[in-house]
Design an enzyme around this catalytic site. Structure first.
Site, PDB file in Angstrom:
ATOM      1  CG  ASP A 203      -1.816   1.210   1.286  1.00  0.00           C
ATOM      2  OD1 ASP A 203      -1.423   2.289   0.794  1.00  0.00           O
ATOM      3  OD2 ASP A 203      -2.938   1.072   1.784  1.00  0.00           O
ATOM      4  CG  HIS A 204       1.207   4.373  -3.119  1.00  0.00           C
ATOM      5  ND1 HIS A 204      -0.052   4.008  -3.501  1.00  0.00           N
ATOM      6  CD2 HIS A 204       1.238   5.727  -3.224  1.00  0.00           C
ATOM      7  CE1 HIS A 204      -0.740   5.092  -3.829  1.00  0.00           C
ATOM      8  NE2 HIS A 204       0.018   6.141  -3.677  1.00  0.00           N
ATOM      9  CG  HIS A 266      -4.408   4.434  -0.480  1.00  0.00           C
ATOM     10  ND1 HIS A 266      -3.419   3.479  -0.517  1.00  0.00           N
ATOM     11  CD2 HIS A 266      -4.714   4.685  -1.779  1.00  0.00           C
ATOM     12  CE1 HIS A 266      -3.152   3.181  -1.777  1.00  0.00           C
ATOM     13  NE2 HIS A 266      -3.917   3.893  -2.565  1.00  0.00           N
TER      14      HIS A 266
END
Ligand code: BG6
Length: 517
Positions: A203-204, A266
């Site tokens: 999950d960036h 996010h």
């Protein structure tokens, strides 16, 4: 209008206070090597690490995909990406970096293609000693993930293991499923070949500097923790607003929508970081366990009626930054009658001691007025005013804003005396901005996450339980929307606004309003 007090000095960079996660030699095998994610994120992140000499010594990239590249033509396509993104890069850096790239062309459905991989990897390992460490990065469309994992498993390249830091690791990008059932089905298909310690769900947002700073701010300082609870916090707002639309991803986005695209990952990660209990250590087990506990405390939504705690919206034509933009249904590749949401706002309540009764309002959408991601913690009003006739409610509450992007930093509003003979109160904003202090833009989130995957450190990756819980919470909402039950009807908002009026009503019902970032 608030006055701005800027704190520009006093940063002591303590080189000796760094927590290192040294990367290990490894082969970096990318499936989907000719695709969009590889070009936009992976190649630039790897090149930045190369430029900063942070790639391990024994390292190479083997690109795997259908496009019929040779090693040379693959390098030329990588060079094309780099020339655009890093026009200032030196010829020596470019050629050094490109020399680490190789290519294995084939068909994802062909087991023979996977069966030829071990030999190719062993020959490369002989030249670039990697100690047998291999990262398989799944940058393909998600429909191919299970196929690739099975191909690798049947080729003997991955197998389940009890080792804590296994040599073979697989990085997977979202979306992992479309709801709880499909997530579970996907998970059981890959766990035939992989144990949890080998699965790196990326999950960036977790790699963003400012997101990592939430932990430092909360747990490397004494002053926040005592007030970080229902006694002092009135409510919290988490905003991730984008000015972009669906871009070239119509096919994916129209299937996903904002709830799956942003909330399952996010937004819930941000919620967990800002609200979780202090982990006893910053390691994969302790830290991720606390995030899971937090998600377990989220009060459930009912499939019969997710409203009035959830608002879903879709943008219509409008203007952003002076440019006219089409409505969602007029975007290329989007069906004219699409009911997919491009905006979601929701009120989350947490059933635990720390946060009982404190609402967390989350909103995220495309084509909104400004690009901004931030978490605003609103503190309660003072209990009594000694400055009669000024009442406590007339004073602005203290608001601590964790600014994630594009502005990166932290601000805190405080009430203060305005200089002068009269007793006047004004609101000051203590504002700390990364770019003023460190003078550089933060590295891309992928850099940190790729390094961690190379180091075998899962701390900043999402574990099974966390991903499952997020689907647990959201699936009733998705079911209600698809069944057309409840109050979750699609609301329209003009591109360039802050979302549908119902999102404002969500807070107005509680006597609150969204912060204008
Ligand atoms: C991605 C979503 O995960 O995050 C995109 O799929 C979204 O739709 C993007 O635009 C936002 O990321 P960032 O880093 O630009 O905030």
């Amino acid at each position: 209008m608030n006055n701005i007090l800027e704190i520009r000095t006093g940063v002591e960079i303590k080189e000796n206070l760094c927590v290192e996660s040294p990367s290990e030699p490894c082969a970096f095998v990318i499936f989907g090597a000719s695709g969009d994610l590889t070009r936009r994120k992976l190649i630039p992140a790897l090149f930045s690490l190369y430029g900063r000499e942070m790639l391990p010594r024994g390292f190479y990239v083997l690109g795997c995909a259908r496009s019929p590249f040779s090693d040379d033509s693959f390098r030329r396509s990588v060079a094309g990406v780099l020339e655009k993104r890093f026009p200032e890069a030196s010829a020596a850096d470019l050629s050094g970096f490109l020399s680490l790239f190789f290519y294995h062309s084939g068909n994802y459905q062909d087991q023979g293609w996977y069966d030829r991989l071990p030999d190719r990897l062993e020959r490369l390992d002989a030249v670039y000693p990697t100690g047998g460490n291999r990262i398989y990065y799944l940058a393909t469309p998600p429909a191919l993930y299970a196929t690739v994992v099975e191909g690798l498993g049947r080729a003997g390249l991955i197998r389940r293991t009890d080792e804590e830091r296994p040599a073979a690791r697989v990085v997977v990008e979202k979306p992992l499923g479309l709801d709880l059932a499909s997530f579970l089905a996907f998970d059981s298909s890959i766990t035939r070949y992989l144990s949890e310690s080998q699965i790196y769900r990326i999950d960036h947002y977790l790699g963003k500097e400012t997101v990592q700073n939430i932990l430092m701010l909360r747990f490397a300082n004494q002053i926040f923790e005592p007030v970080w609870n229902r006694q002092f916090v009135d409510h919290v707002q988490i905003t991730v607003a984008e000015t972009l639309g669906v871009e070239h991803r119509a096919g994916y986005y129209d299937q996903a929508g904002a709830l799956r695209d942003m909330f399952q990952n996010h937004m819930f990660q941000l919620l967990a970081l800002v609200a979780m209990e202090p982990p006893i250590a910053f390691d994969a087990n302790c830290y991720r366990a606390e995030k899971v506990k937090l998600l377990q405390a989220v009060q459930g939504f009912s499939a019969e009626d997710p409203g009035p705690r959830v608002v879903r919206g879709q943008y219509t034509a409008g203007t952003i930054d002076g440019r006219d933009v089409p409505g969602y249904r007029q975007e290329e590749g989007i069906p004219a009658g699409s009911g997919t949401e491009t905006f979601v706002a929701m009120k989350i309540m947490l059933d635990n001691w720390r946060w009982h009764g404190v609402p967390f309002y989350l909103r995220s959408g495309k084509m909104l007025r400004r690009k901004v991601s931030e978490i605003a913690v609103y503190f309660k009003a003072i209990p009594h005013s000694i400055f009669a006739p000024i009442e406590p409610e007339q004073l602005e509450p203290n608001v601590l804003v964790l600014k994630i992007q594009p502005e990166e930093g932290v601000s805190l509003t405080v009430e203060a005396k305005r200089p002068g003979p009269r007793l006047c109160i004004t609101t000051l904003t203590l504002d700390y901005r990364y770019c003023d202090i460190y003078g550089v833009h933060s590295p891309d989130a992928y850099e940190r996450l790729l390094l961690d995957a190379m180091a075998g450190d899962q701390t900043l990756f999402v574990q099974y339980e966390g991903a499952k819980l997020a689907w647990d919470i959201l699936t009733p909402i998705l079911s209600a929307w698809s069944a057309g039950t409840g109050t979750g009807t699609l609301q329209f908002y003009q591109a360039g606004s802050w979302g549908p009026a119902e999102a404002d009503a969500l807070l107005a019902r509680d006597g609150r309003r969204w912060r204008m970032p």
